[in-house]
Design a protein around this motif. Sequence first.
Motif, mmCIF file in Angstrom:
data_model
loop_
_atom_site.group_PDB
_atom_site.id
_atom_site.type_symbol
_atom_site.label_atom_id
_atom_site.label_comp_id
_atom_site.label_asym_id
_atom_site.label_seq_id
_atom_site.Cartn_x
_atom_site.Cartn_y
_atom_site.Cartn_z
ATOM 1 N N THR A 15 -40.608 20.602 4.221
ATOM 2 C CA THR A 15 -40.438 21.701 3.278
ATOM 3 C C THR A 15 -41.650 22.612 3.366
ATOM 4 O O THR A 15 -42.780 22.140 3.317
ATOM 5 C CB THR A 15 -40.312 21.167 1.838
ATOM 6 O OG1 THR A 15 -39.278 20.199 1.803
ATOM 7 C CG2 THR A 15 -39.981 22.275 0.871
ATOM 8 N N ALA A 23 -38.666 26.895 1.886
ATOM 9 C CA ALA A 23 -37.888 26.727 3.114
ATOM 10 C C ALA A 23 -37.717 25.252 3.430
ATOM 11 O O ALA A 23 -38.686 24.494 3.413
ATOM 12 C CB ALA A 23 -38.579 27.427 4.278
ATOM 13 N N ARG A 24 -36.466 24.856 3.694
ATOM 14 C CA ARG A 24 -36.183 23.502 4.176
ATOM 15 C C ARG A 24 -35.968 23.625 5.676
ATOM 16 O O ARG A 24 -35.109 24.390 6.123
ATOM 17 C CB ARG A 24 -34.949 22.922 3.485
ATOM 18 C CG ARG A 24 -35.141 22.831 1.969
ATOM 19 C CD ARG A 24 -33.973 22.192 1.281
ATOM 20 N NE ARG A 24 -32.705 22.836 1.628
ATOM 21 C CZ ARG A 24 -31.523 22.239 1.505
ATOM 22 N NH1 ARG A 24 -31.439 21.014 1.072
ATOM 23 N NH2 ARG A 24 -30.418 22.895 1.833
ATOM 24 N N VAL A 36 -31.913 30.717 10.741
ATOM 25 C CA VAL A 36 -32.347 30.796 9.345
ATOM 26 C C VAL A 36 -31.157 31.182 8.482
ATOM 27 O O VAL A 36 -30.555 32.230 8.709
ATOM 28 C CB VAL A 36 -33.495 31.818 9.174
ATOM 29 C CG1 VAL A 36 -33.967 31.861 7.734
ATOM 30 C CG2 VAL A 36 -34.644 31.491 10.104
ATOM 31 N N ASN A 37 -30.801 30.354 7.537
ATOM 32 C CA ASN A 37 -29.663 30.571 6.641
ATOM 33 C C ASN A 37 -28.375 30.889 7.414
ATOM 34 O O ASN A 37 -27.609 31.779 7.047
ATOM 35 C CB ASN A 37 -29.949 31.687 5.631
ATOM 36 C CG ASN A 37 -30.919 31.231 4.555
ATOM 37 O OD1 ASN A 37 -31.303 30.068 4.489
ATOM 38 N ND2 ASN A 37 -31.327 32.141 3.706
ATOM 39 N N GLY A 38 -28.155 30.179 8.516
ATOM 40 C CA GLY A 38 -26.947 30.338 9.309
ATOM 41 C C GLY A 38 -26.935 31.548 10.229
ATOM 42 O O GLY A 38 -25.954 31.799 10.912
ATOM 43 N N TYR A 44 -31.940 37.715 10.946
ATOM 44 C CA TYR A 44 -32.430 37.474 9.586
ATOM 45 C C TYR A 44 -33.772 38.158 9.350
ATOM 46 O O TYR A 44 -33.971 38.846 8.361
ATOM 47 C CB TYR A 44 -32.539 35.975 9.309
ATOM 48 C CG TYR A 44 -32.712 35.653 7.841
ATOM 49 C CD1 TYR A 44 -31.608 35.569 6.992
ATOM 50 C CD2 TYR A 44 -33.970 35.449 7.297
ATOM 51 C CE1 TYR A 44 -31.758 35.300 5.644
ATOM 52 C CE2 TYR A 44 -34.133 35.175 5.951
ATOM 53 C CZ TYR A 44 -33.023 35.107 5.135
ATOM 54 O OH TYR A 44 -33.182 34.838 3.790
ATOM 55 N N TYR A 70 -33.624 24.660 12.515
ATOM 56 C CA TYR A 70 -32.595 25.065 11.556
ATOM 57 C C TYR A 70 -33.275 25.107 10.196
ATOM 58 O O TYR A 70 -33.857 24.108 9.763
ATOM 59 C CB TYR A 70 -31.422 24.091 11.557
ATOM 60 C CG TYR A 70 -30.349 24.494 10.571
ATOM 61 C CD1 TYR A 70 -29.464 25.526 10.868
ATOM 62 C CD2 TYR A 70 -30.252 23.881 9.331
ATOM 63 C CE1 TYR A 70 -28.499 25.929 9.961
ATOM 64 C CE2 TYR A 70 -29.287 24.273 8.417
ATOM 65 C CZ TYR A 70 -28.416 25.289 8.734
ATOM 66 O OH TYR A 70 -27.473 25.697 7.824
ATOM 67 N N THR A 72 -33.193 26.610 5.981
ATOM 68 C CA THR A 72 -32.564 27.286 4.844
ATOM 69 C C THR A 72 -33.684 27.740 3.918
ATOM 70 O O THR A 72 -34.555 26.953 3.567
ATOM 71 C CB THR A 72 -31.596 26.367 4.085
ATOM 72 O OG1 THR A 72 -32.303 25.207 3.650
ATOM 73 C CG2 THR A 72 -30.445 25.933 4.979
ATOM 74 N N SER A 74 -34.829 30.036 0.360
ATOM 75 C CA SER A 74 -34.398 30.661 -0.893
ATOM 76 C C SER A 74 -35.619 31.156 -1.644
ATOM 77 O O SER A 74 -36.711 30.596 -1.506
ATOM 78 C CB SER A 74 -33.615 29.665 -1.750
ATOM 79 O OG SER A 74 -34.443 28.590 -2.125
ATOM 80 N N GLN A 81 -40.688 34.461 2.685
ATOM 81 C CA GLN A 81 -39.768 33.537 3.345
ATOM 82 C C GLN A 81 -40.229 33.222 4.764
ATOM 83 O O GLN A 81 -40.141 32.080 5.209
ATOM 84 C CB GLN A 81 -38.353 34.124 3.365
ATOM 85 C CG GLN A 81 -37.696 34.095 2.007
ATOM 86 C CD GLN A 81 -36.264 34.571 2.030
ATOM 87 O OE1 GLN A 81 -35.775 35.099 3.034
ATOM 88 N NE2 GLN A 81 -35.563 34.387 0.925
#
Length: 136
Positions: A15, A23-24, A36-38, A44, A70, A72, A74, A81
């Motif tokens: 993390t 960010a995970r 990043v986030n798909g 991104y 990979y 994710t 928020s 970010q």
Amino acid sequence: MREPEIDAHGRSYATGKRKNAIARVWLKPGSGRIVVNGRDQTEYFARPTLRLIINQPFLVADRVDAYDVYATVSGGGLSGQAGAVKHGIAQALQKYEPVLRSAVKSAGFLTRDARVVERKKYGRAKARRSFQFSKR
């Protein structure tokens, strides 16, 4: 020497945090693809400086295009970010390859940047700015 922390899928997890962004990050051997986030990192993080920030841990560890990431993310803005993803990548990299810990740590990527926005105080216009003085 530390043991590598690798899950059943052959990934290491960490993390990363910066400002209000969290960010995970999952890291596994691959071709250097960062999602990043798909979405792809170029999509991104449109600004080249943000992509440069994300790739810093790989440059320091001399592992460019060796791992797939990979992530994710928020919270916060794009700059925060990017910093959070960078922090997460550095943490995951040293968990996957403990030998790289000294190189990544000496670059300062394992330390969470504690700088956050100062809160607004009552009796003030902003965090530190006073209201305009009026003589009459």
